[in-house]
Write a protein that holds these residues in place. Sequence first.
Motif, PDB file in Angstrom:
ATOM      1  N   SER A 173      24.318  77.462 -28.205  1.00  0.00           N
ATOM      2  CA  SER A 173      24.148  76.096 -27.733  1.00  0.00           C
ATOM      3  C   SER A 173      23.062  75.415 -28.554  1.00  0.00           C
ATOM      4  O   SER A 173      22.252  76.072 -29.207  1.00  0.00           O
ATOM      5  CB  SER A 173      23.778  76.082 -26.249  1.00  0.00           C
ATOM      6  N   TYR A 174      23.038  74.092 -28.505  1.00  0.00           N
ATOM      7  CA  TYR A 174      22.047  73.332 -29.254  1.00  0.00           C
ATOM      8  C   TYR A 174      21.529  72.190 -28.394  1.00  0.00           C
ATOM      9  O   TYR A 174      22.137  71.803 -27.396  1.00  0.00           O
ATOM     10  CB  TYR A 174      22.646  72.765 -30.546  1.00  0.00           C
ATOM     11  N   LYS A 175      20.384  71.662 -28.801  1.00  0.00           N
ATOM     12  CA  LYS A 175      19.838  70.432 -28.226  1.00  0.00           C
ATOM     13  C   LYS A 175      19.207  69.654 -29.364  1.00  0.00           C
ATOM     14  O   LYS A 175      18.343  70.183 -30.069  1.00  0.00           O
ATOM     15  CB  LYS A 175      18.798  70.739 -27.141  1.00  0.00           C
ATOM     16  N   VAL A 176      19.649  68.420 -29.562  1.00  0.00           N
ATOM     17  CA  VAL A 176      19.145  67.600 -30.656  1.00  0.00           C
ATOM     18  C   VAL A 176      18.722  66.237 -30.124  1.00  0.00           C
ATOM     19  O   VAL A 176      19.332  65.690 -29.206  1.00  0.00           O
ATOM     20  CB  VAL A 176      20.197  67.424 -31.777  1.00  0.00           C
ATOM     21  N   THR A 177      17.651  65.711 -30.709  1.00  0.00           N
ATOM     22  CA  THR A 177      17.150  64.387 -30.322  1.00  0.00           C
ATOM     23  C   THR A 177      16.711  63.633 -31.575  1.00  0.00           C
ATOM     24  O   THR A 177      16.363  64.239 -32.598  1.00  0.00           O
ATOM     25  CB  THR A 177      15.950  64.493 -29.359  1.00  0.00           C
TER      26      THR A 177
END
Length: 400
Positions: free
Chosen positions: A180-184
């Motif tokens: 999974s990833y989280k990008v901002t």
Amino acid sequence: ETVENFWKNGILDPDSNVQFGEGGAGTFSDGKLNTLVKDTFGRGKEVLSRFVEAGAPSEILYQQKPHLGTDQLVGIVQFMRHQIEEMGGEFRFRSTVTDLMIRDRKLNAVIVNAKEEIPAEICILAPGHSARDTFAMLEKHNINMEPKSFAVGVRVEHPQTMINQDLYGEPENDRLGASSYKVTHTLENGRGVYSFCMCPGGYVVNASSEEGMLAVNGMSYQARDSHNANSAIIVTVNPSDFPEEGVLGGIALQRKLERAAWEAGKGKIPVQLFKDYCTHQKSTRLGDVIPCIKGAYTLTDVRSIFPKEIGDSIEAGIHAFGKKLSGFDRPDALLEGVESRTSSPVRIVREPKKLTSNIEGIYPCGEGAGYAGGITSAAMDGIKVAEAVASVYALPVNKM
């Protein structure tokens, strides 16, 4: 059953869908149980313990990012309902609080389905973020509410093997599972764009709840074994974007976008390749990314759904994320809209200590009331409100 029928045949039941029904939208999600809320009082641990008691695997008690797939959540939520019923609780399916009886600024009764009056001194009001009819009813009674920031955008699909390669250095890893990833990213226009509710090995689902409008969400089964990863790529909007609409302006914006999405896909989920999104062209054929979607979909022009600034912000954000995750901005990545139910666009104001609204006896609670942002934080807020209610009825302590 009604949800599966909607996905298969396109027949929407406004009272039973991804947003409304047992467990609400949380049941049809990736079931993420991690939260950024500080657990000062142990409420988060209590929530996870209750899940385990209801049949969730015990590893959620120690995993950094615990999750439960939709296939598990259905049974767990049913088990919790039976626990409550055994303690004397009662569930009213296909029931809506259509009005409130208020006298002298105190709750007197709730009206269900416009015909049944239930006397009540206390009502824990936890309507969920899509209870638009409830918000309108509360406004009629001058219950204090305020518009709040939320976010809108699209679902984006990539091959799960590509995301695994980016994060693991290999397309598959049996021990680690789907990554999974989280990008901002903060855009030049000052808006924030970020990923939300990332579903490894998941599905994009038609999450509509009103006729003539279309909204999407993401979900995963426990195995997270579809061939695509998906997440929402969303852009922050705030009350200054809908100043003329009043306290319910965010709902008006959501409905405007959802009508545009319905029209773009003629009732089917609109899908567009990223390269066509960038050139403002309707997609006519897929690339190597094949949709993993629950519900009918059609290739069309997703960008046409959005006002220019939001549409441009989504494009800029995806290009920025392509510099962090190789292939994120690949030409055949799929964009699907509209993701409009990220959080409540309204906050029902409550007194900080007593946790009541400006009407005595009404306790706003959870995500729809504007005090949570996911399964665990909403449950923690539920415990917090239950403690406040219990304190009203606590027996006085005899001091020696």
